[in-house]
Every structure is written in C-alpha cells, then in structure tokens.
Design a protein around this motif. Structure first.
Motif, PDB file in Angstrom:
ATOM      1  N   LEU A   1      -6.352   2.359   9.141  1.00  0.00           N
ATOM      2  CA  LEU A   1      -5.380   1.695   8.265  1.00  0.00           C
ATOM      3  C   LEU A   1      -5.881   1.698   6.817  1.00  0.00           C
ATOM      4  O   LEU A   1      -5.146   2.037   5.887  1.00  0.00           O
ATOM      5  N   GLU A   2      -7.152   1.357   6.636  1.00  0.00           N
ATOM      6  CA  GLU A   2      -7.718   1.292   5.288  1.00  0.00           C
ATOM      7  C   GLU A   2      -7.712   2.665   4.607  1.00  0.00           C
ATOM      8  O   GLU A   2      -7.377   2.792   3.426  1.00  0.00           O
ATOM      9  N   GLU A   3      -8.063   3.708   5.355  1.00  0.00           N
ATOM     10  CA  GLU A   3      -8.078   5.073   4.799  1.00  0.00           C
ATOM     11  C   GLU A   3      -6.668   5.528   4.430  1.00  0.00           C
ATOM     12  O   GLU A   3      -6.455   6.190   3.410  1.00  0.00           O
ATOM     13  N   ALA A   4      -5.700   5.168   5.264  1.00  0.00           N
ATOM     14  CA  ALA A   4      -4.308   5.529   4.966  1.00  0.00           C
ATOM     15  C   ALA A   4      -3.844   4.815   3.692  1.00  0.00           C
ATOM     16  O   ALA A   4      -3.190   5.413   2.833  1.00  0.00           O
ATOM     17  N   LEU A   5      -4.221   3.538   3.547  1.00  0.00           N
ATOM     18  CA  LEU A   5      -3.820   2.779   2.350  1.00  0.00           C
ATOM     19  C   LEU A   5      -4.495   3.341   1.098  1.00  0.00           C
ATOM     20  O   LEU A   5      -3.888   3.354   0.022  1.00  0.00           O
ATOM     21  N   ASP A   6      -5.723   3.823   1.245  1.00  0.00           N
ATOM     22  CA  ASP A   6      -6.411   4.480   0.115  1.00  0.00           C
ATOM     23  C   ASP A   6      -5.629   5.703  -0.342  1.00  0.00           C
ATOM     24  O   ASP A   6      -5.465   5.941  -1.540  1.00  0.00           O
ATOM     25  N   LEU A   7      -5.163   6.484   0.614  1.00  0.00           N
ATOM     26  CA  LEU A   7      -4.396   7.687   0.268  1.00  0.00           C
ATOM     27  C   LEU A   7      -3.088   7.301  -0.424  1.00  0.00           C
ATOM     28  O   LEU A   7      -2.687   7.911  -1.427  1.00  0.00           O
ATOM     29  N   VAL A   8      -2.442   6.267   0.089  1.00  0.00           N
ATOM     30  CA  VAL A   8      -1.187   5.807  -0.517  1.00  0.00           C
ATOM     31  C   VAL A   8      -1.434   5.434  -1.977  1.00  0.00           C
ATOM     32  O   VAL A   8      -0.654   5.788  -2.873  1.00  0.00           O
TER      33      VAL A   8
ATOM     34  N   LYS B   1      -3.735   6.598  -3.981  1.00  0.00           N
ATOM     35  CA  LYS B   1      -3.971   7.833  -4.746  1.00  0.00           C
ATOM     36  C   LYS B   1      -2.686   8.565  -5.063  1.00  0.00           C
ATOM     37  O   LYS B   1      -2.482   9.057  -6.164  1.00  0.00           O
ATOM     38  N   VAL B   2      -1.808   8.677  -4.057  1.00  0.00           N
ATOM     39  CA  VAL B   2      -0.565   9.461  -4.218  1.00  0.00           C
ATOM     40  C   VAL B   2       0.465   8.654  -4.996  1.00  0.00           C
ATOM     41  O   VAL B   2       1.267   9.204  -5.746  1.00  0.00           O
ATOM     42  N   ASN B   3       0.436   7.342  -4.793  1.00  0.00           N
ATOM     43  CA  ASN B   3       1.308   6.418  -5.499  1.00  0.00           C
ATOM     44  C   ASN B   3       2.806   6.724  -5.363  1.00  0.00           C
ATOM     45  O   ASN B   3       3.523   6.835  -6.359  1.00  0.00           O
ATOM     46  N   PRO B   4       3.301   6.861  -4.114  1.00  0.00           N
ATOM     47  CA  PRO B   4       4.740   7.080  -3.913  1.00  0.00           C
ATOM     48  C   PRO B   4       5.501   5.762  -4.112  1.00  0.00           C
ATOM     49  O   PRO B   4       4.878   4.699  -4.158  1.00  0.00           O
ATOM     50  N   GLU B   5       6.846   5.853  -4.216  1.00  0.00           N
ATOM     51  CA  GLU B   5       7.622   4.606  -4.292  1.00  0.00           C
ATOM     52  C   GLU B   5       7.433   3.781  -3.016  1.00  0.00           C
ATOM     53  O   GLU B   5       7.300   2.570  -3.043  1.00  0.00           O
ATOM     54  N   ARG B   6       7.484   4.497  -1.868  1.00  0.00           N
ATOM     55  CA  ARG B   6       7.350   3.826  -0.575  1.00  0.00           C
ATOM     56  C   ARG B   6       6.479   4.682   0.342  1.00  0.00           C
ATOM     57  O   ARG B   6       6.528   5.917   0.261  1.00  0.00           O
ATOM     58  N   ALA B   7       5.731   4.034   1.215  1.00  0.00           N
ATOM     59  CA  ALA B   7       4.967   4.760   2.228  1.00  0.00           C
ATOM     60  C   ALA B   7       5.225   4.133   3.603  1.00  0.00           C
ATOM     61  O   ALA B   7       5.455   2.915   3.696  1.00  0.00           O
TER      62      ALA B   7
ATOM     63  N   PRO C   1       0.616  -3.857   1.589  1.00  0.00           N
ATOM     64  CA  PRO C   1       1.201  -3.974   0.245  1.00  0.00           C
ATOM     65  C   PRO C   1       2.737  -3.910   0.322  1.00  0.00           C
ATOM     66  O   PRO C   1       3.295  -3.432   1.318  1.00  0.00           O
ATOM     67  N   ASN C   2       3.389  -4.357  -0.769  1.00  0.00           N
ATOM     68  CA  ASN C   2       4.853  -4.478  -0.776  1.00  0.00           C
ATOM     69  C   ASN C   2       5.606  -3.177  -0.524  1.00  0.00           C
ATOM     70  O   ASN C   2       6.726  -3.198  -0.040  1.00  0.00           O
ATOM     71  N   ASN C   3       5.010  -2.050  -0.918  1.00  0.00           N
ATOM     72  CA  ASN C   3       5.725  -0.777  -0.778  1.00  0.00           C
ATOM     73  C   ASN C   3       5.244   0.047   0.421  1.00  0.00           C
ATOM     74  O   ASN C   3       5.520   1.235   0.526  1.00  0.00           O
ATOM     75  N   VAL C   4       4.505  -0.597   1.334  1.00  0.00           N
ATOM     76  CA  VAL C   4       4.000   0.107   2.525  1.00  0.00           C
ATOM     77  C   VAL C   4       4.536  -0.577   3.780  1.00  0.00           C
ATOM     78  O   VAL C   4       4.489  -1.800   3.900  1.00  0.00           O
TER      79      VAL C   4
END
Ligand SMILES: [Zn+2]
Ligand SMILES: [Zn+2]
Ligand SMILES: [Zn+2]
Length: 256
Positions: A207-214, A216-222, A242-245
C-alpha cells in the motif's frame, strides 16, 4: 477520442476474496466491496469493447456486467490469474462469428500456446476458442485506431506491461517501475495501480509503495487494485487513504 468508460471486473489478488478455507474478518465480511474476483478491467472507448486480461473469473465477469461484444484482449502478463479464462471467449466467437484479437508480448504468447495448445492446433477441434494473436513490444500500437502505450514494469523477475490509453493508465502486478516508464504515465488523469497488502512482498507493491507512486505521478485520481485479504476491510482501509485515492471494488465504473 470519446470518454473512456472503465469497469473494474475484478480487483482481487490471485486467490480472490474470500480465499478458500480462510476465516479471517475480511474473507468473512458481509460488505460486498470485500468480495473480490481475480483482477481484470473492461474499457469502452469509441464504441469499442476491450478487456485487460482474462482471469479465472472471466465468464462470471462478462455475465455480471452484461458484456455482449468484445473487440480485443490486452494481456499484462502470463500468470494464471490473468489468463485462465481465455477459453470462455468462445461465446463472443459464436455470436460475433469472428476471431478475437489478443495483444501480448512474445513470452506471454508462448505461455498461452502451452496452456491453451488446442486453440493453436493446425487442425483445430470444432468449437475451440478462435483467436488472432498480435505480438507487441514496448512500442505504442493501435487497436481499432486507438493508440495504446505499453508501460513496462517489474513483477519480481518478469518484465510485464501496464497500458496507457489517453488519460488513463492501468498497471497491475508491479513491484518496481523505472523512472523513464514513470515519465510515460505522467499526465494521466486516472491511474490504477496494484496494492497487495501492507507487509512487504517480493513481486507486488505494498500500500505504501503504491501511494508513493501515486504521489510521483500526481494524477487527479488513483484507484488501487489486485488486493489481498491481508490488506484489511475495504471500509477501514479507504479511511486511511488520501482524498484522491480510492480502493477499487468489483463492479466500480468510472469515466475518464
Ligand atoms: Zn496477478
Ligand atoms: Zn482471509
Ligand atoms: Zn502476476
């Protein structure tokens, strides 16, 4: 390109949730979002119907979502939880009266040839799956005039593919993504990424690694997928994000 309509067909890891013989609180949960079939995704774009992977629950997923037409299958990799349902494309062959195109890299095609040898026979038995294989590599390719960009990711020792289509990127079964591949994802409005559990794993993001990638990429939503029963209950894990995940769940539909 028209808006992309995405349906999460399955969001579970290879065992699915509930896992056979497991009495943990996630497997015993009554929340329908804690029932996860093996991971797969449906995309509707410009009137075309694509699936990414055909796992063991493919038949059930096509029936549940009333999918009555299929234009192509894109494969991420050759693991059984992503391929086992290929035999069930026969229904689409029967009604569409045509072969179904499959897109995969050569190593994945070799594995499909071993596991579904009867579908590749010179003299095919009547009624076997009718497929048309297209070998792809890391270069972008077109299916029905839609540009698809493979994103190469590491799944322990395997190099496997995620896919970017327009502003949408889907990646599953990754445990590492190189910087130049991350560059290809950047600018996506929506990113789907695998998050198996909280504890370290050899071939999947935590979960933590996936959130790190999110981040970095900084999409509107993940959206997180390929989830194990060890991650926890949907409702509780969602509150930590986070609010957008969002944790994806089976049957979730989004438009990009
Ligand atoms: Zn998998
Ligand atoms: Zn369990
Ligand atoms: Zn895998």
């Amino acid at each position: 390109m028209s808006p992309i309509k995405v349906t999460f067909l399955g969001t579970g890891t290879s065992q699915g949730i509930p896992m056979i013989a497991c009495s943990c609180e996630v497997c015993q949960s009554n929340d329908t979002r804690d029932k996860r079939l093996r991971v797969s995704l449906h995309l509707e774009v410009n009137g075309n119907s694509f699936v990414i992977d055909t796992g063991p629950d493919f038949r059930q997923q096509m029936l549940r979502e009333s999918i009555t037409h299929l234009d192509a299958v894109l494969y991420t990799h050759e693991h059984k939880d992503h391929t086992a349902g290929l035999d069930d494309i026969r229904g689409f062959n029967y009604f569409q009266k045509t072969a179904i195109p499959l897109y995969a890299q050569s190593r994945v095609i070799d594995q499909l040839k071993r596991e579904f040898a009867y579908a590749f026979d010179e003299n095919k038995y009547p009624g076997v799956p009718d497929i048309q294989v297209h070998e792809i590599d890391e270069k972008p390719f077109e299916v029905k005039d839609i540009l698809i960009t493979p994103i190469q990711v590491k799944h322990f020792l395997l190099d496997i593919f995620g896919y970017r289509i327009g502003d949408f990127t889907y990646i599953t079964d990754a445990n590492f993504i190189a910087e130049d591949e991350i560059e290809k994802i950047k600018g996506s409005k929506v990113l789907v990424i695998n998050a198996l559990r909280k504890a370290k794993h050899v071939s999947h993001f935590t979960l933590e690694e996936a959130l790190d990638l999110v981040q970095k990429v900084n999409p509107e939503r993940a959206y997180l997928t390929h989830i194990s029963h060890q991650l926890g209950k949907h409702e509780e894990v969602q509150q930590e994000l986070p609010n957008n995940v969002f944790l994806a769940y089976d049957g979730l539909k989004i438009t990009i």
